[in-house]
Motif scaffolding. Structure first.
Motif, mmCIF file in Angstrom:
data_model
loop_
_atom_site.group_PDB
_atom_site.id
_atom_site.type_symbol
_atom_site.label_atom_id
_atom_site.label_comp_id
_atom_site.label_asym_id
_atom_site.label_seq_id
_atom_site.Cartn_x
_atom_site.Cartn_y
_atom_site.Cartn_z
ATOM 1 N N ALA A 111 0.853 -1.257 0.069
ATOM 2 C CA ALA A 111 0.169 0.024 0.177
ATOM 3 C C ALA A 111 0.910 1.155 -0.094
ATOM 4 N N SER A 112 2.100 1.123 0.600
ATOM 5 C CA SER A 112 2.943 2.561 0.671
ATOM 6 C C SER A 112 3.526 2.712 -0.730
ATOM 7 N N ALA A 113 3.718 1.526 -1.426
ATOM 8 C CA ALA A 113 4.266 1.618 -2.787
ATOM 9 C C ALA A 113 3.297 2.076 -3.756
ATOM 10 N N ARG A 114 2.011 1.844 -3.419
ATOM 11 C CA ARG A 114 0.864 2.513 -4.310
ATOM 12 C C ARG A 114 0.903 3.916 -4.166
ATOM 13 N N LEU A 115 1.013 4.557 -2.903
ATOM 14 C CA LEU A 115 0.969 5.998 -2.729
ATOM 15 C C LEU A 115 2.444 6.461 -3.545
ATOM 16 N N LEU A 116 3.515 5.932 -3.074
ATOM 17 C CA LEU A 116 4.700 6.474 -3.865
ATOM 18 C C LEU A 116 4.694 6.636 -5.470
ATOM 19 N N ARG A 117 3.865 5.572 -5.917
ATOM 20 C CA ARG A 117 3.868 5.439 -7.425
ATOM 21 C C ARG A 117 3.020 6.669 -7.856
ATOM 22 N N LEU A 118 1.817 6.636 -7.209
ATOM 23 C CA LEU A 118 0.970 7.823 -7.566
ATOM 24 C C LEU A 118 1.579 8.999 -7.448
ATOM 25 N N ILE B 86 3.265 4.636 -17.810
ATOM 26 C CA ILE B 86 4.321 3.608 -18.036
ATOM 27 C C ILE B 86 5.621 3.838 -17.016
ATOM 28 N N GLU B 87 5.804 5.265 -16.994
ATOM 29 C CA GLU B 87 7.181 5.505 -16.459
ATOM 30 C C GLU B 87 7.015 5.383 -14.743
ATOM 31 N N CYS B 88 5.894 5.520 -14.182
ATOM 32 C CA CYS B 88 5.577 5.303 -12.982
ATOM 33 C C CYS B 88 5.044 3.878 -12.402
ATOM 34 N N GLY B 89 5.049 3.012 -13.347
ATOM 35 C CA GLY B 89 4.726 1.546 -13.089
ATOM 36 C C GLY B 89 3.558 1.167 -13.043
ATOM 37 N N PHE B 90 2.730 1.788 -13.606
ATOM 38 C CA PHE B 90 1.099 1.528 -13.788
ATOM 39 C C PHE B 90 0.918 0.523 -15.204
ATOM 40 N N TYR B 91 -0.042 -0.469 -14.966
ATOM 41 C CA TYR B 91 -0.107 -1.268 -16.121
ATOM 42 C C TYR B 91 -0.317 -0.360 -17.553
ATOM 43 N N ASP B 92 -1.368 0.546 -17.212
ATOM 44 C CA ASP B 92 -1.555 1.545 -18.622
ATOM 45 C C ASP B 92 -2.438 2.772 -17.798
ATOM 46 N N GLN B 93 -2.647 3.811 -18.752
ATOM 47 C CA GLN B 93 -3.408 4.918 -18.343
ATOM 48 C C GLN B 93 -4.502 4.646 -17.617
ATOM 49 N N ALA B 94 -5.393 3.584 -18.059
ATOM 50 C CA ALA B 94 -6.643 3.378 -17.172
ATOM 51 C C ALA B 94 -6.333 3.169 -15.405
ATOM 52 N N HIS B 95 -5.288 2.144 -15.509
ATOM 53 C CA HIS B 95 -4.814 1.967 -14.198
ATOM 54 C C HIS B 95 -4.397 3.340 -13.512
ATOM 55 N N LEU B 96 -3.782 4.034 -14.012
ATOM 56 C CA LEU B 96 -3.225 5.163 -13.566
ATOM 57 C C LEU B 96 -4.494 6.019 -13.068
ATOM 58 N N ARG C 126 -9.474 13.066 -11.349
ATOM 59 C CA ARG C 126 -9.045 12.446 -12.519
ATOM 60 C C ARG C 126 -7.408 13.087 -12.651
ATOM 61 N N PRO C 127 -6.491 12.317 -13.306
ATOM 62 C CA PRO C 127 -5.259 12.942 -13.611
ATOM 63 C C PRO C 127 -5.199 13.912 -14.470
ATOM 64 N N SER C 128 -6.444 14.011 -15.184
ATOM 65 C CA SER C 128 -6.288 15.584 -16.087
ATOM 66 C C SER C 128 -6.554 16.496 -15.330
ATOM 67 N N TRP C 129 -7.025 16.591 -14.091
ATOM 68 C CA TRP C 129 -7.213 17.792 -13.307
ATOM 69 C C TRP C 129 -5.911 18.129 -12.586
#
Length: 276
Positions: free
Chosen positions: A195-202, A220-230, A241-244
């Protein structure tokens, strides 16, 4: 005292700031609304409003949702950011108790915290505020030695990879079993390693989005499967949303970059992955 939007307190020889790299956010820029949103990321906070008001001095641990701190418009405020392991050493609280649930400073430190707040509010300059805060933190750290602390080492390895280090590899590098690592993380960090890794990736992703990097590349650079995962993780943890974040105004960009500095330091000094 003049209120800079933010100001770093430089490292002091071998002390708290040298190892935890505290960053102090002070007051608000004229024209910006009051309030201060703490988005989920990999840091803990000590927040003290120096002019008093409805916001009690409090310690914030890791969060899985945004938390708004009610800083009055125009008030001077001190936000000390630190790694969760340092916060555990300073305040002596089980960090899983602080996940999404801040604790008032007086509950965490008793009279020592009350004396600190009184001294900070009576200070006549920002340098005096910094010295008082740093002295308090050094005194509270006691026997904590980061070089020999296995949880600190595990946290640095995880942060140094932006959360992109498998738990099995983290166990191998620290010599701890997965069960022991999870127990130690819950107590001294707040969340288990995954769960800590999830916060750091985001959080790394939000910093890149705020710099106008394309969402697909960021994912891709931050270790998500794809843009939908992010997008799913961003919505689940921040409510947005990321766009915000990609379209965010200066106040939000400043917030994202502000905490990015601390994580950059964690990676940039002596926390590399030691040659593989």
């Amino acid at each position: 005292m003049q209120d800079p939007l933010e100001s770093p307190w430089p490292p002091t020889s071998g002390s708290v700031a040298h190892r935890a790299r505290h960053w102090y956010q002070l007051g608000h820029e004229p024209g910006l609304p009051g309030g201060h949103v703490l988005y989920p990321h990999g840091l803990a906070h000590l927040v003290i409003v120096l002019d008093g008001g409805p916001c009690e001095p409090a310690v914030f641990g890791l969060r899985t949702r945004p938390v708004e701190v009610g800083v009055p418009v125009g008030a001077r405020s001190l936000d000390v950011c630190m790694t969760p392991r340092v916060a555990h050493a300073v305040f002596g609280l089980p960090m899983n108790r602080l996940v999404d649930a801040p604790v008032e400073l007086r509950e965490a430190t008793g009279r020592a915290g009350e004396r600190l707040v009184g001294a900070l509010r009576a200070a006549s300059s920002w340098p005096e505020v910094f010295v008082l805060a740093d002295r308090f933190l050094r005194d509270r750290l006691g026997g904590y030695v980061p070089e020999t602390d296995v949880v600190t080492r595990a946290w640095r390895l995880l942060a140094g990879r932006g959360g992109r280090l498998p738990v099995a590899e983290l166990c191998r590098r620290t010599g701890m079993s997965e069960r022991l690592l999870e127990l130690r993380f819950r107590e001294q960090v707040g969340l288990p390693p995954k769960a800590s890794a999830r916060l750091l990736r985001l959080w790394r992703a939000l910093r890149l989005l705020a710099r106008r990097r394309p969402g697909a590349r960021v994912a891709i650079e931050c270790g998500f499967y794809d843009q939908a995962h992010l997008a799913r993780d961003c919505k689940a943890l921040t409510g947005r949303r990321p766009s915000w974040f990609a379209r965010a105004d200066r106040a939000v960009r400043q917030h994202v970059e502000h905490f990015g500095f601390v994580q950059d330091w964690l990676v940039g000094v002596d926390d590399h992955d030691e040659g593989g």
